[in-house]
Scaffold this active site. Structure first.
Site, PDB file in Angstrom:
ATOM      1  CB  SER A  95      -0.922   0.043   1.397  1.00  0.00           C
ATOM      2  OG  SER A  95      -1.585   1.181   1.500  1.00  0.00           O
TER       3      SER A  95
ATOM      4  CE1 TYR B 133      -6.374   3.627  -1.522  1.00  0.00           C
ATOM      5  CE2 TYR B 133      -4.894   3.474   0.310  1.00  0.00           C
ATOM      6  CZ  TYR B 133      -6.005   3.318  -0.392  1.00  0.00           C
ATOM      7  OH  TYR B 133      -6.839   2.299   0.118  1.00  0.00           O
TER       8      TYR B 133
ATOM      9  CB  THR C 229      -6.486   1.888  -5.050  1.00  0.00           C
ATOM     10  OG1 THR C 229      -5.901   0.605  -4.663  1.00  0.00           O
ATOM     11  CG2 THR C 229      -7.849   1.427  -4.326  1.00  0.00           C
TER      12      THR C 229
ATOM     13  CE  LYS D 283      -7.359  -3.571  -4.106  1.00  0.00           C
ATOM     14  NZ  LYS D 283      -8.149  -2.505  -3.125  1.00  0.00           N
TER      15      LYS D 283
ATOM     16  CG  HIS E  87     -11.451  -0.492  -0.699  1.00  0.00           C
ATOM     17  ND1 HIS E  87     -10.627  -0.098  -1.302  1.00  0.00           N
ATOM     18  CD2 HIS E  87     -10.850  -0.408   0.744  1.00  0.00           C
ATOM     19  CE1 HIS E  87      -9.417   0.689  -0.674  1.00  0.00           C
ATOM     20  NE2 HIS E  87      -9.709   0.248   0.534  1.00  0.00           N
TER      21      HIS E  87
END
Ligand code: FNR
Length: 387
Positions: A128, A152, A178, A260, A284
């Site tokens: 992440s 992100y 994402t 994603k 998610h």
């Protein structure tokens, strides 16, 4: 011949002869309750919680329950091959660890433990953006393992370009963007406890070590944490992007790019048109939109739309080997798994992650064998029936 993935079951039974037992349960559906007893409510609910009424998270599980496997006999499934490949990397099974932020709230080793566990098993990990350890440290712990970086998408092109450069230099081979979390969903458990670990600076290791981000601060995070958190927040959240903006990522990343959060066939087609290499059919884990379609229900239509043009991966709700089998039979190339190994991390650090993942792989292998499938290619929609 190599040991089958189901060899983990034999190992456990043999340990039992000497009085040994697994450190904690092999039942993936029982991990949540076990973790609840072991960790603080804040981190527990941050992981277990979902958006709003929890309808999407429940729908994810219900959808798996609706599909049933039809076992076939006398197929000669003595030896199974669960292996596959993604973007040129060989995988022993179609399983990756999903990107999960701020793992330091579950165990101090956090992403380092996951990096070591996945490398030893030959499974790719997805790191992440909001990790508890800087991406370079996680890469070092992952060694020769296959690692992907999840973005992100920051509301700042220079920081974004810096992250991509760092990830590339640290050996992350694919980029996972994402799309579904440019705002945090309405999460009553976290709201009721006013618990958001990022606001105390947790999960921001890659931001706080970023030269571009640091250059924008009057004082470094080590000297003024709250100011650094305040500077981070608007970079992280509040700004959506458009399909046209993907050109920026393509220009700054020369490896595969995977989107994603796709749930509609038209968005999957947009991804193809934008020159993307893969998608993750994901909601998610039910953490963003309450009352959304189950991710598994979205999968077949998306596979029909783009399955021959990009790699279609899947997540949201995978708990058992049978779940992996079902997602593959419905057309996913591989799956991402989230919460189960996060609970394993909380319960036992690296060993806990390894135990959960080995259990999942063994369960998958046994279900393949006993349902008469010798390889992933044997899994088709005809392997399943709707209840
Ligand atoms: C997530 N997820 C997630 N996704 C992402 O792209 N970046 C992230 O930082 C996070 N962080 C995160 C934290 C926690 C605690 C959870 C549970 C999930 C979503 C994750 O990648 C994945 O989509 C879901 O976890 C899949 O659902 P299951 O397997 O948990 O049901």
């Amino acid at each position: 011949m190599t040991t089958p993935l189901s060899g983990y079951a034999s190992e456990i039974y043999l340990q039992g002869l000497g009085g040994g037992r697994p450190a904690f349960t092999t039942d993936a559906t029982a991990l949540e309750a076990l973790a609840k007893e072991s960790i603080e409510p804040g981190p527990f609910w941050y992981t277990a919680g979902a958006a709003g009424s929890g309808a999407t998270a429940r729908a994810n599980r219900d959808a798996f329950d609706r599909w049933r496997i039809v076992p076939r006999m006398l197929t000669g499934a003595t030896h199974r091959d669960a292996s596959t490949s993604l973007f040129g990397a060989a995988l022993p099974a179609p399983v990756l660890t999903a990107p999960v932020g701020v793992q330091g709230i579950m165990h101090p080793d956090g992403e380092l433990a996951v990096a070591r566990a996945t490398a030893a098993l030959g499974l790719p990990m997805i790191l992440s953006t909001v990790s508890s350890h800087p991406l370079e440290d996680v890469a070092a712990a992952n060694g020769d393992g296959t690692r992907w970086f999840q973005l992100y998408w920051p509301n700042d092109d220079e920081i974004c370009a810096s992250f991509l450069e760092r990830a590339k230099n640290a050996g992350f081979s694919a980029l996972v963007v994402t799309l579904d979390t440019w705002l945090l969903g309405w999460r009553p458990h976290d709201l009721d406890a006013a618990y958001l670990p990022f606001l105390s600076g947790q999960g921001l290791a890659t931001y706080f070590t970023d030269p571009v981000f640091r250059a924008q601060l009057a004082k470094p995070p080590e000297e003024d944490l709250m100011a650094a958190v305040g500077a981070w927040l608007p970079k992280f959240t509040g700004g959506d992007h458009t399909w046209e903006n993907l050109a920026f990522l393509r220009a700054h990343w020369d490896g595969p790019i995977v989107l994603k959060g796709i749930q509609h066939p038209d968005d999957a087609r947009h991804a193809v048109d934008a020159g993307m290499d893969g998608i993750v059919v994901s909601n998610h884990g039910g953490r963003q939109v309450d009352g959304a379609i189950a991710s598994l229900d979205a999968l077949p239509g998306i596979v029909d739309a783009v399955g021959d043009q990009v790699e279609v991966l899947f997540d949201s709700g995978i708990r058992t080997g049978a779940d992996v089998l079902k997602a593959i039979a419905l057309g996913a190339k591989s799956v991402l798994v989230g919460r189960p190994w996060v609970y394993g991390l909380a319960l036992g650090g690296q060993d806990g992650v390894t135990h959960v993942l080995r259990s999942l792989l063994a369960d998958l292998d046994l279900n393949l064998a006993l349902s008469g499938h010798r390889s992933l290619a044997d899994l088709t929609r005809d392997s399943l029936r709707l209840r």
